[in-house]
Design an enzyme around this catalytic site. Structure first.
Site, PDB file in Angstrom:
ATOM      1  N   SER A  76       0.788  -1.239   0.000  1.00  0.00           N
ATOM      2  CA  SER A  76       0.000   0.000   0.000  1.00  0.00           C
ATOM      3  C   SER A  76       0.816   1.282   0.000  1.00  0.00           C
ATOM      4  CB  SER A  76      -0.949   0.010   1.201  1.00  0.00           C
ATOM      5  OG  SER A  76      -2.040  -0.857   0.974  1.00  0.00           O
ATOM      6  N   LYS A  79      -0.051   3.588  -2.772  1.00  0.00           N
ATOM      7  CA  LYS A  79      -1.129   4.573  -2.676  1.00  0.00           C
ATOM      8  C   LYS A  79      -0.578   5.994  -2.592  1.00  0.00           C
ATOM      9  CE  LYS A  79      -4.743   1.725  -0.478  1.00  0.00           C
ATOM     10  NZ  LYS A  79      -4.149   0.422  -0.122  1.00  0.00           N
ATOM     11  N   SER A 131      -6.020   2.964   4.641  1.00  0.00           N
ATOM     12  CA  SER A 131      -5.512   2.116   3.559  1.00  0.00           C
ATOM     13  C   SER A 131      -6.616   1.390   2.803  1.00  0.00           C
ATOM     14  CB  SER A 131      -4.501   1.100   4.103  1.00  0.00           C
ATOM     15  OG  SER A 131      -3.575   0.725   3.114  1.00  0.00           O
TER      16      SER A 131
END
Length: 339
Positions: A76, A79, A131
């Protein structure tokens, strides 16, 4: 010093099952600058490798490097690139109606409800704090779709000089061919931290998030979402950034701490645990000894790298010389802060 030492660069194959890569950058005066490396001497796990960026803004001249370009799964932390790409494009006040495909996305979800509306600000909070892969999916669709967003993400990565980065998902879920590196995450984190909205999202510890509509009261439920970055709660001066985890990627993170007019940014990939204590120890060392470390490398300036080695044919057009439209002038300036 104190059980820690600068680590001399090592050549040779990297066993991804036993070692991770990391990188730390220091912002002082003109921006993030030189980087150096450091190996934690841990009696329980001496396989841990870290690379540090230091001294001089913008990160330019890195002190000792260990595998900064090892291509690994970003989880993640990717992101951060999604946010860097979409924040300049989407007004935080815009409303987005969630779809069934948003809600069905795999992995961590914040719990968006198909048919309900959310502001872009709420979706960025959900993506960067909690997340939420569903929030990342919804934001990408709002910006034109998954395919076009990924095209822009890869174009922006190429412009920043992130040659090891290939985004295949907007959430960072493991996907064939998706890679990044500790070096690239530093470039991406450096750029993202120059966006005021991004800084606001990643330093928020808790926020309200709307749930489903109550058919009787015609009001939506509201629940709290919390920031997953443990360093934010435990280490003074933390200003972000983003952690990640999948079974294959193991633990990954980008973090940043500002104290006494100096900011350090630390990245790690394929970490062996989620503890914030090792990050804190690294920052303790950096603030105490970073100024006396000698640089061994350089973080590239945006637009200075051509023909990125990690970009596939589907990554999108990029000549490395001009600012991609998706990144926006503010984000492009991120890599070369002036104050």
């Amino acid at each position: 010093d104190g059980g820690r030492r600068l680590h001399v660069p090592v050549d040779g194959p990297l066993d991804f099952n036993h070692a991770g890569a990391a990188l730390l950058a220091c912002e002082q005066g003109a921006g993030f600058g030189q980087f150096f490396s450091y190996q934690v001497q841990d009696a329980l796990d001496e396989r841990r490798l870290r690379v540090v960026l230091a001294e001089h803004e913008p990160p330019r001249q890195p002190v000792s490097i260990v595998y900064p370009h090892a291509r690994l799964l970003p989880a993640s932390t990717l992101k951060t690139l999604t946010a860097l790409t979409l924040i300049p494009r989407l007004s935080p006040l815009r409303t987005v109606k969630a779809s069934a495909s948003d809600a069905r996305v795999d992995g961590t979800r914040v719990g968006i409800v198909p048919g309900q509306t959310y502001t872009v600000r709420q979706l960025f909070q959900a993506m960067l704090m909690a997340s939420g892969n569903d929030a990342a999916h919804a934001l990408a669709d709002a910006a034109g779709g998954q395919v076009s967003t990924l095209l822009e993400m890869n174009t922006n990565a190429a412009y920043l000089g992130a040659r090891d980065t290939v985004a295949k998902t907007t959430s960072g879920l493991d996907a064939p061919g998706e890679t990044s590196s500790a070096y690239d995450l530093a470039l991406i984190g450096r750029a993202a931290l120059q966006l005021p909205d991004f800084r606001s999202y990643v330093t928020t510890k808790q926020a309200d998030f709307p749930g489903n509509l109550n058919p009787k009261t015609h009001r939506r439920a509201v629940y709290k979402i919390n920031n997953h970055n443990k360093l934010l709660y435990n280490y003074a001066g933390t200003i972000g950034v983003k952690n990640g985890y999948t079974i294959a990627a193991e633990h990954t993170f980008i973090s940043a701490v500002r104290r006494g007019g100096k900011t350090y940014l630390l990245t790690e990939m394929h970490g062996l645990d989620a503890s914030w204590h090792e990050q804190a120890a690294m920052y303790d060392w950096a603030f105490a000894h970073g100024s006396s470390a000698h640089p061994v490398g350089e973080l590239v300036a945006p637009g200075s790298v051509t023909s990125p080695a990690g970009a596939p044919a589907t990554a999108g057009p990029s000549d490395g010389a001009s600012s991609p439209t998706g990144l926006g002038e503010n984000a492009v300036a991120a890599a070369l802060p002036t104050d």
